[in-house]
Design a protein around this motif. Structure first.
Motif, short mmCIF file in Angstrom:
data_model
loop_
_atom_site.label_atom_id
_atom_site.label_comp_id
_atom_site.label_asym_id
_atom_site.label_seq_id
_atom_site.Cartn_x
_atom_site.Cartn_y
_atom_site.Cartn_z
N ASN A 70 0.83 -1.21 0.00
CA ASN A 70 0.00 0.00 0.00
C ASN A 70 0.86 1.25 0.00
O ASN A 70 0.53 2.24 -0.66
CB ASN A 70 -0.91 0.02 1.23
N ALA A 100 2.27 1.69 -3.36
CA ALA A 100 1.24 2.10 -4.33
C ALA A 100 0.78 3.52 -4.08
O ALA A 100 0.00 4.06 -4.85
CB ALA A 100 0.05 1.14 -4.24
N LEU A 115 -1.08 4.48 -1.59
CA LEU A 115 -2.39 4.53 -0.94
C LEU A 115 -2.25 4.98 0.51
O LEU A 115 -3.22 5.28 1.18
CB LEU A 115 -3.05 3.15 -0.98
N ARG A 156 3.15 6.22 -11.33
CA ARG A 156 2.24 5.45 -10.47
C ARG A 156 2.31 3.95 -10.77
O ARG A 156 2.14 3.52 -11.90
CB ARG A 156 0.81 5.93 -10.70
N LEU A 215 -1.26 -2.02 -9.25
CA LEU A 215 -1.43 -2.87 -8.07
C LEU A 215 -2.54 -3.88 -8.34
O LEU A 215 -3.62 -3.52 -8.78
CB LEU A 215 -1.78 -2.01 -6.85
N PHE A 241 -4.82 -6.91 -6.55
CA PHE A 241 -5.24 -7.34 -5.21
C PHE A 241 -5.53 -8.84 -5.18
O PHE A 241 -5.62 -9.50 -6.21
CB PHE A 241 -6.52 -6.60 -4.80
N GLN A 262 -2.03 -0.04 -17.28
CA GLN A 262 -1.50 1.21 -16.72
C GLN A 262 -0.12 1.51 -17.28
O GLN A 262 0.41 2.59 -17.08
CB GLN A 262 -1.42 1.12 -15.19
#
Lengths: 345, 253
Positions: free
Chosen positions: B56, B59, B61, B75, B78, B80, B149
Protein backbone atom coordinates in the motif's frame (compact mmCIF):
# COMPACT_ATOMS: atom_id res chain seq x y z
CA UNK A 1 -6.83 -32.54 -20.03
CA UNK A 2 -3.73 -34.51 -19.05
CA UNK A 3 -0.52 -32.60 -19.00
CA UNK A 4 1.60 -34.91 -21.07
CA UNK A 5 4.93 -33.33 -20.34
CA UNK A 6 5.77 -32.68 -16.78
CA UNK A 7 9.26 -31.61 -17.67
CA UNK A 8 9.93 -29.41 -20.59
CA UNK A 9 13.32 -30.27 -22.12
CA UNK A 10 15.68 -27.60 -20.99
CA UNK A 11 17.92 -25.86 -23.40
CA UNK A 12 21.49 -25.30 -22.20
CA UNK A 13 21.56 -22.72 -19.47
CA UNK A 14 23.54 -19.53 -19.97
CA UNK A 15 26.98 -19.68 -18.38
CA UNK A 16 26.13 -17.30 -15.56
CA UNK A 17 23.47 -19.52 -14.04
CA UNK A 18 24.48 -23.09 -14.74
CA UNK A 19 22.43 -25.85 -13.15
CA UNK A 20 23.70 -25.23 -9.69
CA UNK A 21 20.34 -25.04 -8.03
CA UNK A 22 19.32 -22.58 -5.40
CA UNK A 23 21.96 -20.32 -4.03
CA UNK A 24 20.73 -18.78 -0.82
CA UNK A 25 22.21 -15.41 -0.24
CA UNK A 26 23.06 -14.79 3.35
CA UNK A 27 22.08 -11.49 4.85
CA UNK A 28 22.99 -10.12 8.18
CA UNK A 29 20.28 -11.37 10.41
CA UNK A 30 18.51 -8.86 12.56
CA UNK A 31 19.05 -9.25 16.23
CA UNK A 32 17.64 -7.38 19.14
CA UNK A 33 20.39 -4.78 19.35
CA UNK A 34 20.10 -3.89 15.70
CA UNK A 35 16.88 -1.98 16.12
CA UNK A 36 18.27 1.40 15.24
CA UNK A 37 20.32 0.59 12.20
CA UNK A 38 19.35 -0.74 8.80
CA UNK A 39 19.08 -4.48 9.05
CA UNK A 40 20.29 -5.36 5.60
CA UNK A 41 23.26 -4.47 3.52
CA UNK A 42 22.84 -2.82 0.19
CA UNK A 43 22.21 -5.25 -2.57
CA UNK A 44 25.20 -6.47 -4.47
CA UNK A 45 24.11 -9.26 -6.75
CA UNK A 46 25.27 -8.29 -10.18
CA UNK A 47 24.53 -11.72 -11.61
CA UNK A 48 20.96 -11.64 -10.39
CA UNK A 49 20.26 -8.17 -11.67
CA UNK A 50 21.61 -8.90 -15.08
CA UNK A 51 19.96 -12.28 -15.18
CA UNK A 52 18.17 -12.39 -18.48
CA UNK A 53 14.46 -12.83 -18.66
CA UNK A 54 13.56 -16.41 -19.36
CA UNK A 55 11.93 -15.60 -22.66
CA UNK A 56 13.15 -18.42 -24.90
CA UNK A 57 12.78 -21.29 -22.50
CA UNK A 58 9.62 -20.31 -20.68
CA UNK A 59 7.90 -20.22 -24.02
CA UNK A 60 9.10 -23.64 -25.03
CA UNK A 61 5.53 -24.88 -25.31
CA UNK A 62 3.28 -21.88 -25.48
CA UNK A 63 0.45 -23.84 -27.06
CA UNK A 64 0.50 -26.38 -24.24
CA UNK A 65 -0.25 -23.68 -21.70
CA UNK A 66 -2.76 -21.99 -23.97
CA UNK A 67 -4.58 -25.28 -24.46
CA UNK A 68 -4.53 -26.02 -20.74
CA UNK A 69 -5.92 -22.60 -19.99
CA UNK A 70 -8.60 -22.90 -22.64
CA UNK A 71 -9.60 -26.21 -21.04
CA UNK A 72 -9.79 -24.67 -17.58
CA UNK A 73 -11.87 -21.78 -18.89
CA UNK A 74 -14.19 -24.19 -20.66
CA UNK A 75 -14.62 -26.27 -17.49
CA UNK A 76 -15.37 -23.15 -15.49
CA UNK A 77 -17.95 -21.97 -17.97
CA UNK A 78 -21.27 -23.10 -16.59
CA UNK A 79 -23.03 -21.91 -19.73
CA UNK A 80 -25.75 -19.35 -19.98
CA UNK A 81 -29.09 -20.19 -18.47
CA UNK A 82 -31.74 -20.55 -21.16
CA UNK A 83 -34.44 -17.92 -21.27
CA UNK A 84 -37.54 -18.94 -19.40
CA UNK A 85 -40.46 -19.51 -21.80
CA UNK A 86 -43.03 -16.72 -22.01
CA UNK A 87 -45.91 -18.92 -20.86
CA UNK A 88 -43.98 -19.73 -17.67
CA UNK A 89 -43.30 -16.05 -17.02
CA UNK A 90 -46.96 -15.19 -17.57
CA UNK A 91 -48.09 -17.97 -15.26
CA UNK A 92 -45.70 -17.12 -12.42
CA UNK A 93 -45.49 -13.33 -12.75
CA UNK A 94 -48.70 -12.03 -14.32
CA UNK A 95 -51.31 -14.48 -13.09
CA UNK A 96 -50.98 -14.00 -9.29
CA UNK A 97 -51.56 -10.22 -9.29
CA UNK A 98 -54.51 -10.63 -11.69
CA UNK A 99 -56.06 -13.21 -9.39
CA UNK A 100 -55.50 -10.89 -6.43
CA UNK A 101 -57.22 -7.99 -8.23
CA UNK A 102 -60.12 -10.23 -9.24
CA UNK A 103 -60.49 -11.35 -5.63
CA UNK A 104 -60.57 -7.77 -4.34
CA UNK A 105 -63.20 -6.83 -6.94
CA UNK A 106 -65.28 -9.88 -5.99
CA UNK A 107 -65.16 -9.01 -2.28
CA UNK A 108 -66.00 -5.39 -3.10
CA UNK A 109 -68.97 -6.50 -5.19
CA UNK A 110 -70.06 -8.81 -2.38
CA UNK A 111 -69.87 -5.98 0.18
CA UNK A 112 -71.93 -3.83 -2.19
CA UNK A 113 -74.53 -6.57 -2.68
CA UNK A 114 -74.82 -7.13 1.07
CA UNK A 115 -75.20 -3.36 1.46
CA UNK A 116 -72.71 -3.11 4.33
CA UNK A 117 -72.89 0.65 3.77
CA UNK A 118 -75.50 2.67 1.92
CA UNK A 119 -74.85 2.68 -1.82
CA UNK A 120 -73.97 6.39 -1.93
CA UNK A 121 -71.16 5.58 0.51
CA UNK A 122 -70.08 2.26 -0.98
CA UNK A 123 -70.73 2.13 -4.73
CA UNK A 124 -70.14 -0.99 -6.79
CA UNK A 125 -67.04 -1.44 -9.00
CA UNK A 126 -69.25 -0.88 -12.04
CA UNK A 127 -70.47 2.47 -10.67
CA UNK A 128 -66.88 3.61 -10.20
CA UNK A 129 -66.06 2.47 -13.71
CA UNK A 130 -69.04 4.45 -15.04
CA UNK A 131 -67.94 7.55 -13.17
CA UNK A 132 -64.51 7.31 -14.82
CA UNK A 133 -66.11 6.62 -18.19
CA UNK A 134 -68.22 9.75 -17.76
CA UNK A 135 -65.11 11.83 -17.10
CA UNK A 136 -63.57 10.21 -20.17
CA UNK A 137 -66.52 11.19 -22.37
CA UNK A 138 -66.37 14.74 -21.02
CA UNK A 139 -62.87 14.68 -22.53
CA UNK A 140 -61.22 16.07 -19.38
CA UNK A 141 -59.64 13.00 -17.85
CA UNK A 142 -56.50 12.84 -20.00
CA UNK A 143 -55.82 16.51 -19.32
CA UNK A 144 -56.25 15.92 -15.58
CA UNK A 145 -53.89 12.95 -15.53
CA UNK A 146 -51.35 14.78 -17.70
CA UNK A 147 -51.50 17.85 -15.45
CA UNK A 148 -50.51 15.73 -12.45
CA UNK A 149 -48.01 13.49 -14.22
CA UNK A 150 -46.18 16.41 -15.81
CA UNK A 151 -46.03 18.23 -12.48
CA UNK A 152 -44.82 15.05 -10.78
CA UNK A 153 -42.19 14.44 -13.44
CA UNK A 154 -40.91 18.02 -13.43
CA UNK A 155 -40.83 18.08 -9.63
CA UNK A 156 -39.00 14.77 -9.61
CA UNK A 157 -36.39 15.98 -12.11
CA UNK A 158 -35.73 19.13 -10.09
CA UNK A 159 -35.52 17.00 -6.92
CA UNK A 160 -33.01 14.78 -8.78
CA UNK A 161 -30.88 17.78 -9.73
CA UNK A 162 -30.90 19.06 -6.13
CA UNK A 163 -30.76 15.74 -4.30
CA UNK A 164 -27.84 14.22 -6.21
CA UNK A 165 -25.14 16.80 -5.41
CA UNK A 166 -26.57 17.13 -1.91
CA UNK A 167 -26.31 13.35 -1.42
CA UNK A 168 -22.74 13.33 -2.74
CA UNK A 169 -21.74 16.12 -0.36
CA UNK A 170 -23.31 14.39 2.64
CA UNK A 171 -21.76 11.06 1.68
CA UNK A 172 -18.21 12.27 1.07
CA UNK A 173 -17.67 15.39 3.18
CA UNK A 174 -17.45 14.56 6.87
CA UNK A 175 -18.52 17.91 8.38
CA UNK A 176 -21.45 18.21 5.94
CA UNK A 177 -22.58 14.75 6.93
CA UNK A 178 -22.32 15.55 10.61
CA UNK A 179 -24.21 18.81 10.10
CA UNK A 180 -27.11 17.86 7.86
CA UNK A 181 -27.08 14.07 7.64
CA UNK A 182 -29.46 13.61 10.60
CA UNK A 183 -31.71 16.45 9.42
CA UNK A 184 -31.98 14.83 6.02
CA UNK A 185 -32.97 11.49 7.56
CA UNK A 186 -35.44 13.26 9.82
CA UNK A 187 -37.04 15.12 6.92
CA UNK A 188 -37.61 11.79 5.24
CA UNK A 189 -39.95 10.71 8.02
CA UNK A 190 -41.84 14.01 8.04
CA UNK A 191 -45.05 13.63 6.00
CA UNK A 192 -44.72 16.22 3.27
CA UNK A 193 -48.39 17.17 3.65
CA UNK A 194 -47.22 18.98 6.78
CA UNK A 195 -45.45 21.48 4.51
CA UNK A 196 -48.62 22.42 2.62
CA UNK A 197 -49.89 25.12 5.04
CA UNK A 198 -46.41 26.65 5.25
CA UNK A 199 -46.02 26.61 1.48
CA UNK A 200 -49.41 28.25 0.99
CA UNK A 201 -48.47 31.01 3.41
CA UNK A 202 -45.16 31.52 1.61
CA UNK A 203 -46.21 31.21 -2.00
CA UNK A 204 -50.02 31.53 -2.01
CA UNK A 205 -52.11 29.28 -4.21
CA UNK A 206 -49.56 29.03 -7.00
CA UNK A 207 -47.56 26.33 -8.75
CA UNK A 208 -44.63 27.32 -6.54
CA UNK A 209 -46.52 25.96 -3.53
CA UNK A 210 -47.03 22.62 -5.21
CA UNK A 211 -43.41 22.30 -6.36
CA UNK A 212 -42.10 23.36 -2.95
CA UNK A 213 -44.06 20.55 -1.32
CA UNK A 214 -42.93 18.02 -3.93
CA UNK A 215 -39.26 19.01 -3.52
CA UNK A 216 -39.40 18.91 0.27
CA UNK A 217 -40.82 15.40 -0.05
CA UNK A 218 -38.52 14.00 -2.73
CA UNK A 219 -35.11 15.64 -2.21
CA UNK A 220 -34.37 13.98 1.16
CA UNK A 221 -35.13 10.47 -0.10
CA UNK A 222 -33.07 10.90 -3.27
CA UNK A 223 -30.15 12.32 -1.28
CA UNK A 224 -30.45 9.62 1.38
CA UNK A 225 -30.59 6.90 -1.28
CA UNK A 226 -27.35 8.16 -2.77
CA UNK A 227 -25.74 8.38 0.69
CA UNK A 228 -26.60 4.77 1.47
CA UNK A 229 -25.48 3.74 -2.02
CA UNK A 230 -22.10 5.38 -1.44
CA UNK A 231 -21.84 3.88 2.05
CA UNK A 232 -22.30 0.40 0.66
CA UNK A 233 -19.56 0.69 -1.97
CA UNK A 234 -16.95 -2.04 -1.65
CA UNK A 235 -13.88 -0.18 -0.28
CA UNK A 236 -11.78 -2.36 -2.57
CA UNK A 237 -13.34 -0.65 -5.60
CA UNK A 238 -12.40 2.76 -4.22
CA UNK A 239 -8.83 1.59 -3.67
CA UNK A 240 -8.71 0.08 -7.16
CA UNK A 241 -9.97 3.38 -8.56
CA UNK A 242 -7.23 5.28 -6.74
CA UNK A 243 -4.57 2.90 -8.00
CA UNK A 244 -5.81 3.41 -11.57
CA UNK A 245 -5.60 7.17 -11.05
CA UNK A 246 -9.30 7.95 -10.72
CA UNK A 247 -9.19 10.77 -8.19
CA UNK A 248 -11.29 13.88 -7.61
CA UNK A 249 -14.15 14.40 -10.04
CA UNK A 250 -12.82 11.68 -12.34
CA UNK A 251 -13.12 9.29 -9.42
CA UNK A 252 -16.68 10.43 -8.74
CA UNK A 253 -17.63 10.03 -12.38
CA UNK A 254 -15.96 6.68 -13.08
CA UNK A 255 -15.96 4.90 -9.74
CA UNK A 256 -18.08 6.49 -7.02
CA UNK A 257 -21.32 7.10 -8.93
CA UNK A 258 -21.42 3.84 -10.90
CA UNK A 259 -20.50 1.89 -7.77
CA UNK A 260 -23.29 3.61 -5.81
CA UNK A 261 -25.83 3.14 -8.60
CA UNK A 262 -27.91 0.30 -7.06
CA UNK A 263 -28.54 2.27 -3.87
CA UNK A 264 -29.02 5.45 -5.86
CA UNK A 265 -31.72 3.87 -8.01
CA UNK A 266 -33.49 2.57 -4.92
CA UNK A 267 -33.39 6.18 -3.66
CA UNK A 268 -34.79 7.45 -6.97
CA UNK A 269 -37.66 4.98 -6.79
CA UNK A 270 -38.49 6.15 -3.33
CA UNK A 271 -37.98 9.74 -4.43
CA UNK A 272 -40.57 9.27 -7.16
CA UNK A 273 -43.03 7.72 -4.69
CA UNK A 274 -42.50 10.70 -2.37
CA UNK A 275 -42.86 13.17 -5.26
CA UNK A 276 -46.15 11.61 -6.31
CA UNK A 277 -47.50 11.42 -2.78
CA UNK A 278 -46.53 15.00 -1.94
CA UNK A 279 -48.00 16.19 -5.21
CA UNK A 280 -51.36 14.58 -4.43
CA UNK A 281 -51.36 16.10 -0.94
CA UNK A 282 -50.56 19.52 -2.35
CA UNK A 283 -53.15 19.31 -5.14
CA UNK A 284 -55.80 18.13 -2.73
CA UNK A 285 -55.33 21.02 -0.34
CA UNK A 286 -54.19 23.82 -2.62
CA UNK A 287 -57.07 24.09 -5.06
CA UNK A 288 -57.77 27.23 -7.03
CA UNK A 289 -58.86 27.94 -10.61
CA UNK A 290 -55.36 29.26 -11.51
CA UNK A 291 -53.77 25.97 -10.49
CA UNK A 292 -55.61 23.97 -13.13
CA UNK A 293 -57.10 20.57 -12.45
CA UNK A 294 -54.97 17.60 -11.48
CA UNK A 295 -55.90 14.28 -9.92
CA UNK A 296 -55.80 15.79 -6.44
CA UNK A 297 -58.33 18.43 -7.46
CA UNK A 298 -60.49 15.74 -9.05
CA UNK A 299 -60.52 13.98 -5.69
CA UNK A 300 -61.46 17.21 -3.94
CA UNK A 301 -64.24 17.86 -6.50
CA UNK A 302 -65.65 14.39 -5.84
CA UNK A 303 -65.62 15.02 -2.09
CA UNK A 304 -67.37 18.36 -2.33
CA UNK A 305 -70.17 16.84 -4.45
CA UNK A 306 -70.38 13.78 -2.17
CA UNK A 307 -69.70 11.82 -5.37
CA UNK A 308 -68.24 8.57 -3.97
CA UNK A 309 -67.84 6.82 -7.34
CA UNK A 310 -65.74 9.76 -8.56
CA UNK A 311 -63.66 9.78 -5.35
CA UNK A 312 -62.90 6.07 -5.66
CA UNK A 313 -62.24 6.49 -9.37
CA UNK A 314 -59.73 9.27 -8.70
CA UNK A 315 -58.02 7.14 -6.04
CA UNK A 316 -57.74 4.29 -8.56
CA UNK A 317 -56.23 6.62 -11.16
CA UNK A 318 -53.66 7.94 -8.67
CA UNK A 319 -52.74 4.36 -7.81
CA UNK A 320 -52.53 3.26 -11.45
CA UNK A 321 -50.29 6.18 -12.43
CA UNK A 322 -47.97 5.59 -9.46
CA UNK A 323 -47.67 1.86 -10.10
CA UNK A 324 -47.44 2.36 -13.88
CA UNK A 325 -44.45 4.71 -13.66
CA UNK A 326 -42.73 2.39 -11.20
CA UNK A 327 -43.29 -0.63 -13.46
CA UNK A 328 -42.57 1.06 -16.79
CA UNK A 329 -39.57 3.19 -15.83
CA UNK A 330 -37.90 2.30 -12.55
CA UNK A 331 -38.29 -1.48 -12.47
CA UNK A 332 -36.67 -2.09 -15.89
CA UNK A 333 -33.77 0.27 -15.13
CA UNK A 334 -33.17 -1.35 -11.75
CA UNK A 335 -33.35 -4.88 -13.19
CA UNK A 336 -30.88 -3.96 -15.90
CA UNK A 337 -28.37 -2.47 -13.46
CA UNK A 338 -28.60 -5.42 -11.08
CA UNK A 339 -28.40 -8.01 -13.84
CA UNK A 340 -25.27 -6.44 -15.30
CA UNK A 341 -23.61 -6.78 -11.94
CA UNK A 342 -24.66 -10.36 -11.48
CA UNK A 343 -26.89 -9.39 -8.55
CA UNK A 344 -30.00 -10.70 -10.28
CA UNK A 345 -30.57 -13.62 -12.58
CA UNK B 1 5.40 5.62 -21.72
CA UNK B 2 8.32 3.95 -23.46
CA UNK B 3 10.88 5.32 -21.08
CA UNK B 4 11.97 1.77 -20.18
CA UNK B 5 14.74 1.74 -22.75
CA UNK B 6 16.24 5.04 -21.64
CA UNK B 7 15.96 4.35 -17.92
CA UNK B 8 17.39 0.87 -17.71
CA UNK B 9 19.74 1.94 -14.94
CA UNK B 10 17.15 3.69 -12.79
CA UNK B 11 15.58 1.41 -10.20
CA UNK B 12 11.81 1.01 -10.48
CA UNK B 13 11.32 1.25 -6.73
CA UNK B 14 13.56 2.61 -3.99
CA UNK B 15 12.28 1.86 -0.50
CA UNK B 16 14.59 3.43 2.05
CA UNK B 17 14.46 2.91 5.83
CA UNK B 18 10.71 2.74 5.79
CA UNK B 19 8.80 2.33 9.04
CA UNK B 20 5.05 2.42 9.52
CA UNK B 21 3.15 2.76 12.76
CA UNK B 22 -0.60 2.49 13.20
CA UNK B 23 -1.47 4.02 16.57
CA UNK B 24 0.89 2.30 19.02
CA UNK B 25 1.43 -0.70 16.77
CA UNK B 26 4.58 -0.69 14.71
CA UNK B 27 3.88 -2.64 11.55
CA UNK B 28 7.03 -2.07 9.50
CA UNK B 29 10.49 -1.42 10.87
CA UNK B 30 13.26 0.02 8.77
CA UNK B 31 12.61 -1.68 5.46
CA UNK B 32 15.12 -1.02 2.71
CA UNK B 33 14.55 -2.59 -0.65
CA UNK B 34 15.42 -1.64 -4.23
CA UNK B 35 13.94 -3.11 -7.38
CA UNK B 36 15.83 -2.93 -10.64
CA UNK B 37 14.00 -2.78 -13.97
CA UNK B 38 12.56 -6.13 -14.93
CA UNK B 39 13.32 -7.67 -11.56
CA UNK B 40 10.90 -10.13 -9.93
CA UNK B 41 10.97 -10.00 -6.13
CA UNK B 42 8.66 -11.86 -3.78
CA UNK B 43 7.98 -10.60 -0.28
CA UNK B 44 7.36 -13.52 2.00
CA UNK B 45 6.11 -13.54 5.56
CA UNK B 46 3.64 -14.86 8.10
CA UNK B 47 0.58 -12.86 9.02
CA UNK B 48 1.33 -9.59 10.76
CA UNK B 49 4.54 -8.98 8.86
CA UNK B 50 3.13 -5.92 7.12
CA UNK B 51 3.47 -7.27 3.58
CA UNK B 52 0.28 -5.67 2.40
CA UNK B 53 1.05 -2.46 4.27
CA UNK B 54 4.34 -2.22 2.42
CA UNK B 55 2.55 -2.67 -0.92
CA UNK B 56 0.00 0.00 0.00
CA UNK B 57 2.86 2.35 0.80
CA UNK B 58 4.55 1.58 -2.51
CA UNK B 59 1.24 2.10 -4.33
CA UNK B 60 0.85 5.50 -2.69
CA UNK B 61 -2.39 4.53 -0.94
CA UNK B 62 -0.75 5.36 2.39
CA UNK B 63 2.40 7.15 3.47
CA UNK B 64 5.22 5.84 5.66
CA UNK B 65 5.75 7.10 9.20
CA UNK B 66 9.51 7.24 8.60
CA UNK B 67 11.67 6.76 5.56
CA UNK B 68 11.04 7.34 1.88
CA UNK B 69 9.58 5.45 -1.04
CA UNK B 70 10.48 6.47 -4.53
CA UNK B 71 8.84 5.03 -7.61
CA UNK B 72 10.68 6.73 -10.49
CA UNK B 73 8.52 5.22 -13.24
CA UNK B 74 5.30 6.93 -12.12
CA UNK B 75 2.24 5.45 -10.47
CA UNK B 76 2.71 1.71 -9.97
CA UNK B 77 0.05 -0.82 -10.90
CA UNK B 78 -1.43 -2.87 -8.07
CA UNK B 79 -3.22 -6.19 -8.21
CA UNK B 80 -5.24 -7.34 -5.21
CA UNK B 81 -6.11 -10.74 -3.81
CA UNK B 82 -9.68 -10.13 -4.92
CA UNK B 83 -9.95 -9.17 -8.57
CA UNK B 84 -11.29 -5.66 -7.75
CA UNK B 85 -12.74 -5.40 -11.25
CA UNK B 86 -15.66 -3.00 -11.57
CA UNK B 87 -18.83 -5.07 -11.87
CA UNK B 88 -20.67 -2.33 -13.76
CA UNK B 89 -18.25 -2.63 -16.69
CA UNK B 90 -17.45 -5.49 -19.04
CA UNK B 91 -14.01 -7.08 -18.95
CA UNK B 92 -12.94 -5.00 -21.95
CA UNK B 93 -14.33 -1.76 -20.51
CA UNK B 94 -12.51 -2.35 -17.24
CA UNK B 95 -9.25 -2.39 -19.18
CA UNK B 96 -10.31 0.58 -21.27
CA UNK B 97 -10.99 2.63 -18.16
CA UNK B 98 -7.41 2.02 -17.04
CA UNK B 99 -6.22 3.04 -20.51
CA UNK B 100 -8.37 6.18 -20.42
CA UNK B 101 -7.08 7.16 -16.97
CA UNK B 102 -3.54 6.61 -18.23
CA UNK B 103 -4.29 9.10 -21.02
CA UNK B 104 -4.49 6.86 -24.06
CA UNK B 105 -6.55 8.49 -26.85
CA UNK B 106 -10.05 7.10 -27.24
CA UNK B 107 -9.44 5.81 -30.76
CA UNK B 108 -6.68 3.45 -29.61
CA UNK B 109 -8.36 2.08 -26.50
CA UNK B 110 -10.45 -0.78 -27.86
CA UNK B 111 -7.59 -2.17 -29.88
CA UNK B 112 -5.18 -1.93 -26.96
CA UNK B 113 -7.71 -3.56 -24.61
CA UNK B 114 -8.09 -6.42 -27.05
CA UNK B 115 -4.33 -6.78 -27.31
CA UNK B 116 -4.04 -6.99 -23.52
CA UNK B 117 -6.85 -9.54 -23.32
CA UNK B 118 -5.01 -11.60 -25.88
CA UNK B 119 -1.84 -11.28 -23.80
CA UNK B 120 -3.63 -12.93 -20.86
CA UNK B 121 -5.21 -15.40 -23.30
CA UNK B 122 -8.74 -14.14 -22.94
CA UNK B 123 -9.43 -13.25 -26.51
CA UNK B 124 -13.17 -13.02 -26.89
CA UNK B 125 -13.82 -12.07 -23.26
CA UNK B 126 -14.11 -8.36 -24.12
CA UNK B 127 -17.89 -8.18 -23.76
CA UNK B 128 -18.13 -10.52 -20.77
CA UNK B 129 -19.50 -9.21 -17.49
CA UNK B 130 -17.28 -9.75 -14.47
CA UNK B 131 -19.72 -12.17 -12.84
CA UNK B 132 -19.71 -14.30 -15.97
CA UNK B 133 -15.99 -15.04 -15.56
CA UNK B 134 -14.39 -17.72 -13.37
CA UNK B 135 -12.01 -16.79 -10.55
CA UNK B 136 -8.96 -17.49 -12.68
CA UNK B 137 -10.31 -15.51 -15.61
CA UNK B 138 -11.12 -12.56 -13.37
CA UNK B 139 -7.56 -12.49 -12.08
CA UNK B 140 -6.28 -12.57 -15.65
CA UNK B 141 -8.51 -9.63 -16.58
CA UNK B 142 -7.28 -7.88 -13.43
CA UNK B 143 -3.71 -8.55 -14.56
CA UNK B 144 -4.53 -7.16 -18.01
CA UNK B 145 -6.05 -4.07 -16.36
CA UNK B 146 -2.92 -3.63 -14.23
CA UNK B 147 -0.74 -3.97 -17.32
CA UNK B 148 -2.95 -1.40 -19.07
CA UNK B 149 -1.50 1.21 -16.72
CA UNK B 150 1.78 0.67 -18.57
CA UNK B 151 3.67 1.07 -15.33
CA UNK B 152 7.24 -0.12 -14.90
CA UNK B 153 6.35 -1.50 -11.49
CA UNK B 154 3.67 -4.09 -10.87
CA UNK B 155 2.71 -4.67 -7.23
CA UNK B 156 0.85 -7.90 -6.53
CA UNK B 157 -0.86 -8.54 -3.20
CA UNK B 158 -1.37 -12.32 -2.93
CA UNK B 159 -3.15 -12.26 -6.28
CA UNK B 160 -3.57 -16.02 -6.56
CA UNK B 161 -4.28 -16.89 -2.92
CA UNK B 162 -8.01 -17.33 -3.44
CA UNK B 163 -7.69 -19.60 -6.49
CA UNK B 164 -7.76 -23.37 -6.64
CA UNK B 165 -4.38 -25.10 -6.90
CA UNK B 166 -4.71 -26.10 -10.56
CA UNK B 167 -5.65 -22.62 -11.71
CA UNK B 168 -2.97 -21.07 -9.50
CA UNK B 169 -0.35 -23.30 -11.07
CA UNK B 170 -1.40 -22.25 -14.57
CA UNK B 171 -1.42 -18.59 -13.59
CA UNK B 172 2.13 -18.90 -12.20
CA UNK B 173 3.19 -20.02 -15.63
CA UNK B 174 1.20 -17.22 -17.28
CA UNK B 175 2.65 -14.59 -14.99
CA UNK B 176 6.20 -15.76 -15.69
CA UNK B 177 5.52 -15.66 -19.42
CA UNK B 178 3.95 -12.20 -19.32
CA UNK B 179 6.69 -10.86 -17.05
CA UNK B 180 9.32 -12.09 -19.47
CA UNK B 181 7.47 -10.52 -22.39
CA UNK B 182 6.89 -7.12 -20.83
CA UNK B 183 10.06 -6.37 -18.85
CA UNK B 184 7.99 -5.03 -15.95
CA UNK B 185 9.38 -5.14 -12.38
CA UNK B 186 7.23 -7.20 -10.07
CA UNK B 187 6.96 -6.96 -6.30
CA UNK B 188 4.86 -9.95 -5.34
CA UNK B 189 3.56 -10.49 -1.82
CA UNK B 190 2.71 -13.99 -0.65
CA UNK B 191 2.67 -16.26 2.38
CA UNK B 192 3.22 -19.30 0.17
CA UNK B 193 6.92 -20.24 0.25
CA UNK B 194 6.83 -22.45 -2.83
CA UNK B 195 5.01 -19.82 -4.80
CA UNK B 196 7.64 -17.29 -3.78
CA UNK B 197 10.48 -19.53 -4.93
CA UNK B 198 8.64 -20.67 -8.07
CA UNK B 199 8.22 -17.10 -9.32
CA UNK B 200 11.01 -14.92 -8.04
CA UNK B 201 14.53 -13.96 -8.85
CA UNK B 202 14.85 -12.80 -5.28
CA UNK B 203 12.88 -13.85 -2.20
CA UNK B 204 12.72 -11.41 0.71
CA UNK B 205 11.65 -12.88 4.04
CA UNK B 206 9.96 -10.53 6.48
CA UNK B 207 9.73 -11.17 10.20
CA UNK B 208 6.48 -10.32 11.93
CA UNK B 209 5.36 -7.60 14.34
CA UNK B 210 7.03 -5.43 13.35
CA UNK B 211 7.89 -6.46 9.81
CA UNK B 212 11.63 -6.40 9.22
CA UNK B 213 13.68 -7.90 6.48
CA UNK B 214 14.99 -11.11 8.04
CA UNK B 215 16.86 -12.52 5.11
CA UNK B 216 17.05 -12.59 1.34
CA UNK B 217 17.70 -15.36 -1.13
CA UNK B 218 18.75 -15.18 -4.73
CA UNK B 219 16.87 -17.80 -6.72
CA UNK B 220 19.11 -19.06 -9.49
CA UNK B 221 16.87 -21.90 -10.56
CA UNK B 222 16.56 -21.69 -14.33
CA UNK B 223 13.23 -21.23 -16.04
CA UNK B 224 10.98 -22.92 -16.93
CA UNK B 225 10.35 -23.77 -13.32
CA UNK B 226 7.58 -25.82 -11.87
CA UNK B 227 6.33 -25.68 -8.35
CA UNK B 228 7.08 -29.43 -8.07
CA UNK B 229 10.75 -29.06 -9.08
CA UNK B 230 13.29 -30.50 -6.67
CA UNK B 231 15.27 -27.25 -6.72
CA UNK B 232 12.17 -25.24 -5.85
CA UNK B 233 11.31 -27.69 -3.09
CA UNK B 234 14.86 -27.67 -1.73
CA UNK B 235 15.06 -23.92 -1.37
CA UNK B 236 11.48 -23.84 -0.05
CA UNK B 237 12.41 -26.19 2.78
CA UNK B 238 15.29 -23.95 3.75
CA UNK B 239 13.18 -20.79 3.64
CA UNK B 240 10.33 -22.47 5.52
CA UNK B 241 12.76 -23.43 8.31
CA UNK B 242 13.83 -19.82 8.66
CA UNK B 243 10.22 -18.62 8.49
CA UNK B 244 9.22 -21.03 11.25
CA UNK B 245 12.13 -19.80 13.31
CA UNK B 246 10.81 -16.25 12.94
CA UNK B 247 7.33 -17.35 13.96
CA UNK B 248 8.58 -19.33 16.97
CA UNK B 249 10.24 -16.25 18.42
CA UNK B 250 6.76 -14.79 18.89
CA UNK B 251 5.66 -17.75 21.00
CA UNK B 252 8.50 -17.14 23.44
CA UNK B 253 7.36 -13.79 24.72
Amino acid sequence: MASTETHVPQSPAPPGEAQNGPKPKEQTQPTAQEHSQPTIKEQSHPTAKEQPHPTPREQAHPTDLAGLEAGLDALDNTGTTPRTPLTHTLRTKALPPLVAVALVLALWQLAFALELKPHYQLPSPLMVWNALAEEWYKGTILGIVWQSVSRGALGFLVALAVGTPLGLLVARVGPVRAAIGPILSGLQSLPSVAWVPAAIIWFGLTDATIYAVVLLGAVPSIANGLVSGVDRIDPLHLRAGKVLGATGLTGVRHVLLPAALPGYIAGLKQGWAFSWRSLMAAELIATSPELGAGLGQLLETGRSYQDMPLVLGAILLILVVGIGIELLIFAPVERRVLRHRGLLR
Amino acid sequence: MTATTTQTKTPTAIIKNVSKTFGHQQVLDNITLTLTPGEFVTLLGASGCGKSTLLNLAAGLDSPTHGTIEVPGGRPALMFQEHALFPWLTAGRNIELALKLRGLPKADRTQEAERLLELVRLKGAYGKRVHELSGGMRQRVALARALAQDSQLLLMDEPFAALDAITRDVLHEELTRIWSETNVSVLFVTHNVREAVRLAQRVVLLSSRPGRIAREWEVDIPHPRRIEDADVAGLSVEITEQLRGEIRRHGQH
